[in-house]
Structures are given as structure tokens and as C-alpha cells.
Design an enzyme around this catalytic site. Sequence first.
Site, PDB file in Angstrom:
ATOM      1  N   TYR A   4       0.821  -1.216   0.000  1.00  0.00           N
ATOM      2  CA  TYR A   4       0.000   0.000   0.000  1.00  0.00           C
ATOM      3  C   TYR A   4       0.853   1.264   0.000  1.00  0.00           C
ATOM      4  O   TYR A   4       0.489   2.265  -0.602  1.00  0.00           O
ATOM      5  CB  TYR A   4      -0.955   0.006   1.196  1.00  0.00           C
ATOM      6  CG  TYR A   4      -2.149  -0.874   0.969  1.00  0.00           C
ATOM      7  CD1 TYR A   4      -2.972  -0.668  -0.146  1.00  0.00           C
ATOM      8  CD2 TYR A   4      -2.458  -1.913   1.822  1.00  0.00           C
ATOM      9  CE1 TYR A   4      -4.056  -1.479  -0.389  1.00  0.00           C
ATOM     10  CE2 TYR A   4      -3.550  -2.734   1.589  1.00  0.00           C
ATOM     11  CZ  TYR A   4      -4.352  -2.510   0.478  1.00  0.00           C
ATOM     12  OH  TYR A   4      -5.423  -3.299   0.246  1.00  0.00           O
ATOM     13  N   GLU A  50      -2.057 -29.891  11.015  1.00  0.00           N
ATOM     14  CA  GLU A  50      -2.457 -29.004   9.914  1.00  0.00           C
ATOM     15  C   GLU A  50      -3.736 -28.223  10.228  1.00  0.00           C
ATOM     16  O   GLU A  50      -3.766 -27.004  10.082  1.00  0.00           O
ATOM     17  CB  GLU A  50      -2.669 -29.813   8.622  1.00  0.00           C
ATOM     18  CG  GLU A  50      -3.160 -28.954   7.461  1.00  0.00           C
ATOM     19  CD  GLU A  50      -3.474 -29.748   6.193  1.00  0.00           C
ATOM     20  OE1 GLU A  50      -3.188 -30.953   6.161  1.00  0.00           O
ATOM     21  OE2 GLU A  50      -3.994 -29.131   5.251  1.00  0.00           O
ATOM     22  N   ASP A  55      -3.724 -33.737   6.669  1.00  0.00           N
ATOM     23  CA  ASP A  55      -4.691 -34.491   5.871  1.00  0.00           C
ATOM     24  C   ASP A  55      -3.939 -35.448   4.961  1.00  0.00           C
ATOM     25  O   ASP A  55      -2.721 -35.307   4.742  1.00  0.00           O
ATOM     26  CB  ASP A  55      -5.508 -33.534   4.984  1.00  0.00           C
ATOM     27  CG  ASP A  55      -6.520 -32.728   5.799  1.00  0.00           C
ATOM     28  OD1 ASP A  55      -6.832 -33.147   6.932  1.00  0.00           O
ATOM     29  OD2 ASP A  55      -6.975 -31.687   5.287  1.00  0.00           O
TER      30      ASP A  55
END
Lengths: 380, 812
Positions: free
Chosen positions: A115, A213, A265
Amino acid sequence: MSSDTDIDTDTDGDPKAETDVEDREARERLIDLAAAFYDQFAAGDVPTMAIPTRTKSNIEYDEDAEVWVYGDRESTRSANSVRGARKLLKAIYTIDFLAQQLEEDRSSTLRELYYLSESWDETEAQFADQDESNQLVEDLEIVSSVTREDFHMRPEESGATLMGPLRLREQTRRGEREIHCQEDVGEGGYQIPNNPDTIDFLGCDAEFVLCVETGGMRDRLVENGFDDDYRTMIVHLKGQPARATRRITKRLRDELGLPVLVFTDGDPWSYRIYGSIAYGSIKSAHLSEYLATPEARFVGIQPSDIVEYDLPTDPLSDSDVNALENELEDPRFQTDYWREEIELQLDIGKKAEQQSLASRGLDFVTETYLPERLSAMGVL
Amino acid sequence: MTAFQSTLGEEPDIAEELAESQRAISIAEFFEKNKHMLGFDSGARGLVTAVKEAVDNALDATEEAGIAPDIYVEIAESGNYYTLVVEDNGPGITAEQVPRVFGKLLYGSRFHKREQKRGQQGIGISAAVLYSQLTSGSPAKITSRTSGSEQAQYFELIIDTDTNEPEIQAERGTDWDRPHGTRIELEMDANMRARGQLRNYIKHTAVVNPHARIELREPGGEFKAERGTDQLPAETEEIRPHPHGVELGTLIKMLEASDSYSLSGFLQEEFTRVGATTAKNVLGAFRDREFGREIAWSPPEREACIEAVTEVVANKSADATETFAVAIANRVLERDRLCHHELRAAIAEAADAATEESGTTFGDTVQEKATTAVWKLVTESREADCYELVDEATTSRKDEAVVRALARRVAAKFDGGGSSSEDAENAGDERDRATSGTIRSYVDRAADTTVERDEAAVGETAREKIADALWEIGREVPDDPPKVSEVAADRDTAGRLLEAMGATDIIAPPTGCLSPITDDLLRAGLEKEFDADFYASATRDAAVHGGDPFIVEAGIAYGGELESEGTIELLRFANRVPLVYQRGACATTDVVKSIGWRNYGLDQPGGNGLPNGPAVLMLHVASTNVPFTSESKDAVANIPEIEHEIELAIREAARELKAYLKKQRSMAKRREKADVLANILPRMAEKLTDVTEREPLRIDESLARIMNNVLVERTVEDGRVNVVVENNSTTSESPTITEIVSAEPSDLSNGARAVEMDGEWFIEWSPTVESGSEATLEYTLNGDSEDPSFDLDVDSIETEKVTLNTQASQST
């Protein structure tokens, strides 16, 4: 316990002075970069900047550090083309900004840099998107061999947390705080700061580190008291782990000698999470030595677990299959273990989430799965 | 049904009634019915067509006389009508000819000529006269003056629509300021809605006739096209028609009009590219079609031959008869095959030989008998010969018995005697003479029977092969071809002659009859009428279609003031005449649309159709006979040979355009790059100076290197001036460098000389600098000059490629 360990750190000298030296060093390296461009101009040459090519094909295994680092291939940003000239102009503006920030001993986030560029008078130097500014900071890290933390650039808080029998001391803006990562924190755990090098470990009762996770699984482990029962440091990765998360994981391993285990996972994207913890990521391979924990081991969900525990699954999508096939070619996954597991997964065509273990009951993960897996891995 | 019959019965004179209403239609009615074909279907279009016909005539007339055309067209409103005036500086038309040229449809000098001219049918201008007369009722006013005559002749005439004859209403001598030329004034019901087409027509005419000066004045304004060249188009020579380019009707007319007696003479006399050999070939092909061929069969056994002859010869001595018979047998047997007329010739020869040897005369009757007897023997070979041919022509899989049966049936078709009732009705010529069509019908019938009776397939290919094989063993017949008058009298025979002409290989017609604009003048025409940045043109070599030679030319103008929105402008021309209407039906448009223009750097949405961009594409088809889609001559017909040439011409010109655009784009890119970098690099340098806290940077050299530019940098030190030319490009460069200095220079390097003008000295160098190297040009200034002014200029090299740095510090 806190007071006696305090004295140790104090003997290292004034930490503020230490930082100043580092800041001066970082600033000098940035200005050296600028001076190199200056000299190229002055000699009538075309200013250029060479950086390692950041692709899968240009990372190689560093046998000494046991991590993956960039190879010899370089790409050159040259003012020869409009594109290259724009990139260099932005780099020089960023160097100017960072040098100034260091001089004033201030810091900013990556998003703020993006920005901030909007306020630069030269529109050509403004960033088109945050990916561009992030990438540029990474470029500067590489060519100056200074980490962005040392430029006083931080990412947004990733919100990753620690939970477990560990006492530490953090230098906050409001002075030093001693924190026990079970007793002094709420259910959410201890939030990992952006620059974990401001932390000192004071005392630790943990046996091993378990990087998890997903938030759901972390909460399950905490609720079931896994951190207490098995004296575990539970690190919540929150998906692809931020640098700070990886850094503190490495420090837990290196400084406290804890085994590091990764529990994700059972899909190709999660294997990449493991890969970035253990071997370093492709994007930040220049920092692998600083961030990667080569000793980290993968707990699961393994494709073989899907078969063994008959877990509820989803079919692999096309992009999953692509990702798995890419991993088969990824130099970081060239081990017998991974090849077998990935080929098995391609064979069964299925993936499973951590929480699919709940199909066997809420306590199954803490009472059966993890103890079994950890015993098999020789951790328990 | 009954009602219908009774009606018929009651009115037996219906045919007579019909006949009453049948009469010759007048030329006016014809015109009225066909005006769309002639281009007069509306007031707007009628005006354009009238201008077009008059201007075409004017251009043809002036060019024929070798005069550079100066044409004036005026359209003025007069009451409810428009008055059209077209004036030229042509040779003028004699007083006798004026009424017929303007007052009779289908009168002209060119209809029968093979020569590239604008007008061809002789309809154009008189149709305009008729149109004017029918719509306004006023006569055409024509003024014409032939060179050297005292006065011009003035006519007012109309066309008698019943007789198609001119009717002169006024005729007198008049004064006219042009020394020679023709002026036509027509009043017609019209409107100016087609102003765009009208102006385009004049403008486009100017493009393809750069040698003409054309002025148009109409109520909406005026347009003037000055001459772009003094060079008149090459004179065309008339050629006789090419045998491949005539139609049956034309051929019959030519036959009727010919003075020749024999066809050979006719062919050589009336056609181009026909000499004795070609005529012989045409006649051979004609005989084949007219008379057919005589099939030659294998000769009979020697003994049988002698026996047969001996048997039919009566009243001659045995010795003489034997001599005769042996002579025949010798001659027959020395051939592999022989046909009827060969046998007859052989027997005549044998008769002569026998007469000489034995002193006995063998007259016609005996010869005739011998011929019949031996021919009978020869025809016995038919079946065996046919078997050989059929066996050869059919696949090896065919059943032996089927092949035999088929061969037998084919052979039987030739048997004029007709042994079986089935074949009797097919009785062929007793000389086994047949045309290729007849042979094919024999084979077909035989094959059909075989299919039917033996249930074996005989395919189309096999039939064709058998028929061809039989035709091949046929011999040309010695009969004389019919005379010219006979051919002219019989349409079918003439048709066969035309067919024979088409089937004979004849070299292409000469191309001297064509007058292309030529690529240079075409370019000049475009440059004259279109303000563009780039021009290209191409003229193809002559090609031929259907006996008419033609040449295709293409020109392209690009950029500049041309309209950049929308599709390119397509100008179509045929024999230097702009085609204004029916663009969509024209072969040229089809070809343009089919080309992938993106490949040539033009935008083409969807990859086909007319491309977009600021470009004009012009196409010119010149031919002794441009094939149009209709009589109004608005669109070129889709003839593959012409389309092919159009495509090649376009591609030739477009290749130049592509190279130009590519260079333009690379220059534009370079400019764009220079613009961006000229902004970025100084900011970079500024920032670097800032960050490193060092002295301000000079970046010209880096910039020149980045741009692969030629950097020209001047430094002045102690009155010594250095101009360094540094070539960073990839090729060697030869810039021209001019320095204008206000103080007197001396000691000039590189052989340069200073020229003084008004207190300033001009110095010019033309160094050649290899890629990657530099040249230093120097001179010394006179010591006493104070604060001299310099002006450095670089030429002979694209400005985009030069970085000029004269700001260099003049430290002393």
C-alpha cells in the site's frame, strides 16, 4: 524459574545494541546493492540483477545442511527491457524504503509495503499487486543474504499457535514476558510471534513436537488432553505454515532436541506442507537452512492409513492427480517411502481428511491412531 | 375433364389467337425489360452507368489515337431532370458515324475483336442515349470535331425504338473550343443518391489511368484528378481468337464468313497459334470424332489368305493369280494388325506388283473381291484379339470363362453381318469403323449381357479400360475431312470440330494484346489519389483461361490519411474500368476474403472476410475477354484460373506490406520502449544517487546501449570538439552527421570539409560504424571564438535508433 534463567540472557549483552548492529549490517547490504546499480550506470553498462531461478528444477539437496537449496541457475533482471527496467526501478525504490525503515528503527508488514508504494511519486515504481511486492522482498533477501525479518518486514500474523509443556520468554514491545504454553495461555494456545528469534526457551517438559495441519484436529487433541497425556508440543500449522511457524519448529528441534512429527490431511497439498517443514519450500529455498527441519517425520494421514483404517474418503480430483504426479518428480519427494505412498494413493484414487478419523469415535485419534502410529515410528 | 375437352373443341383457333399477340419486341421494350442487366435499373444508378459508359468510350477513343486523355464530366440539375455532359479530347467521330455510334444499339467496332478494351459489346453509350430519351424525352446532343476540320458537327438524335435505327432531329456545323474531340449531352430522369459511387468511379478511374486528366463537376462539388504520368498505356494489338477460347456459335459464324476452302486453311487463317502441325493435329482429332477409327485386327494365316484370294479371282491365269495372292499375303502378314483401309491399300499395292510381274491386270473389281475375302479372314481374329484386351483390362480374379464370354460378345458387336439375331440389330460398320462413343456402347452392351447371363460383375473401370484399349488399336481413317462450307452447314459437325479443337494441345495465346497498368504506374496512380504512408504493387505475368489471355495486378496503399476504422477499401477494376456495384458477387472480393490477412499484419476478425485497417487494396484484371457475371459488367466471374492469379498478385503485394508493417511495429515498439525507459531510467538514476549519496549519474550511454541505439555524443574540451559515434545496434550503420557551428572550425578529421554560410560553418561526416564499435570525429575551433553555438544533426538512420547527447559538459 523465570528469574534465574533471566541472568543467562543478560550476559549476552544489551540486546538493543545487538539489534542495532544487525540493522546497520542489513542497511549496508541494501545500499551496496544500490551502489552496484550505480556503478553499472556510471560505467555506461546496463544495470542488471541476477537471482537464482525459483523453480522446482532449480533446487538441489545440500548434503551438509540436509536441506534443499537453490541450484546454480540464475535469471537476470535487466534494464534492457521495459519489464526488467520496471522491476529494477521498483527494487531501487524498495531498497530506499527499507534502508530508511532500518535507519529509523521501524517496521512494517508486507501488505503495508504494497500500500505504501501507492504513495510513491513515480507511478512506474508502484506495485501492481501484493504478490509482486512480496516477491521483490524475497528477491532482495536472496541477493543481499539478509532475511526480511532483518529488514523489519513482517507478514500479517498467521495466527499459528503452540500448546504444550514449554516455558519461554518473549521480547514484546511492552518488555519481556515469560509465558508457559499451557498454564499461561487460554484454550487457543500461545500465539507464535512474527519473529520467533525474539523468543528464548526457558524450560521444557515435552517429549516431542506434533505439528497439526487443521484447527479442528488441533482442538480435538487439546480437548482430549493429548498434550498432557503424551507431553506433546502441539504446533498448529494453519494450513501452509508461515515462516515463523517453521522457524520455531526448527528451533524446538535444534535447541531442545525434540523429535518433530507432522500430522496432516491425506492429500497431495498436505504432503507439500510436510515438505516445506522438512525440506524447505521452493519459494524460500534461500532460507532453507534457517527454516527447514530435515529431521521432521510424517505421521499421516498416509494413503496406507486410508486402506488400513478404512477411512471415509473423497475421490481424487484432476488437480489432485496432477499434484501427486508432480510430487513424484519433485526432488524433495524422491524417497522410497514417498514414492510408495504416492503411488498407492494414485492407485486407490482417494484422499482423506484428518478428521475422517472421527468416523471411529471422537477418541479414536488420541487413543488409538496416534499412539499406534507414534509407537510404530518409535517416538513413544 | 369433360369441361376442358369441350372448351378445346369450341375454340379451335387458339393458336391463331396466340399468334396475333406474337410480334417482334421493340428495342425499347427489350431495354425496359433488361435495364437491370445493363446497369440502368434506377435513376441513381442510371446516372452512374451513363457516366461510366461515356467516360470508358472517351478513354478508349483518346488512347486509340495516342492522345493523353483530358476528360470533363459535368452533371447539372435542369428542372426535373439532370443534364450529363461528357467531353473528351479524342480524335472525334466523323459525321457519318456519329448517328450509328450513339444511335444504334449493338453497333461497335470491338465485339469481334480480341483486344483489351474497356467497352466490348457496343451496348454502353447507346443504352445511355436510349435511357435518356426514354426518361426525359429529349434527344442526345452530340458535338464532335475531327482533327483539322474547320468546324465541329452538332447532332441531335434519338433512337427509333421500333427499328433500332438512329433518327437525326438536327444537324449543323458549330463552333467548339476543342481542336478535336467529342461531347455528348444527355438529359435524364435521375438523382444524385449514388454520389459516393459516382465520385469513387471517377477517382478510381484516375487511379488506374494515371495518364488521364479527369474533371468532375456535379451539384455537390467538384473533383479533379491531374495526370500522374505522360506515358500512355502500351498500344494493344488485336489477336485472332485462340482455338480454346471460342464458342460454337462464334465458330459457325467464323466458318460461314471464312474464305478458306479446307478446314486446315481455315484453322490456320482464322486462329492464333495454329500452324500446319497444329492444324493437322486438330484435324486428326476431328476425324476421330467425325468418322471414328477403324479397328485393326491380327492378320490371318498365310495359307488361308492365299487360298481365299485364289478362290475369288476368276478369269486370270493360275500363275498370275498365285503371284497376286502371294503378294497380298506377304503384305498382310508383315503387319501385327491391320484395319480395313490398310488392307485395301495393301491389296492395291499387291495388285500393282502382280501386274508388273505377271503382266496381268488386277482391276478394281478383283481388288474389291480380294479385300472382302481377306477382310473376312481378318475379322475372324476379333474374338481372340478382344480376349487379349479384355483379359489385360480386367482384374486377374475374373473367371476365365467370363472373360471369354465378354470378349466374344464385344467382338460380336463389330460383326456387321450379324450371325446371331441378337447382334444383327447392332450391326456395326462393315469396315469395323466406330467412334469412341460407339465402342463404349459396344462394350457396355456386351458387359451388361455378361452381367445378366453370367452373373459376373463388370465394373465401370473395367469397361472404360476395355473401350480405351479398343480405341487404341483403332487406326485413324484416311478420309478427307468435310469442307469448310459443309462444316458450317451442319451444327453437329461444327460441334465435333470445336470438341477436336478443345482436345488438342495448343500453345497459349500471345499476350501483346494486353495492356496492364504495370506496377510502377499502378503505384503512381495510388500515390496520386490516396495520401498514404506506404504503397506496394505487383503485376503478374500473363496467364490464360479459355483461350483468352489475362493479367492480374494488385496494389496496396497503407496508413497516412486513410480511414483506419472499419474494413479496408477494395477497388476492383476490369480492363481499367472501375467496378462499382455488386462487390459481393465478384471473384476479386471472394479471393480477398479467403486470404489470411493476419499473416500480413492486418486485423481480420475471425480470420477471414475483408480485413480491417487503414488500407486500400486495388485489383485489376486485364483480358481480351474479362468474364463478368452479367452484362452490366459489375463483377468478375469466379473462374478458377483467374482467382488463382488474383490470389498470387495480392500475396505478392501483401508481402511487401507485411515487411513494412513489421518494421513499423518494431519501430513503434522501439519508440514505446524508448518512451518508457526515458522515464524510468532517469528516476532510477536519481533514486540511486539518493540512496548511495553519490554524485548525479549520467545515463545516456546506458540508454543507448539498452536501445541498441547509435549514440552520438559531443564533447568540447579546450577548443577541441569530439563527436563520438557509438554503434550499439546489431548491424553496421552509416549515419550522416551534420554539425553547424558558429565559429570557424579547422583540423577536421575523417576528410570532412567545412562550408561557410552566413557566418555559420556546415560540417558533414558520413562514417560507417561497425556493430559494437565507435568512431570519433573531431575538429578544432578557432581560439578567439567566444561561447560558440553548435547544432548537431544525425540523418540517414531512423530517428528511433539515434540517441543524441549534446548536453555533454563543455568543460574547458
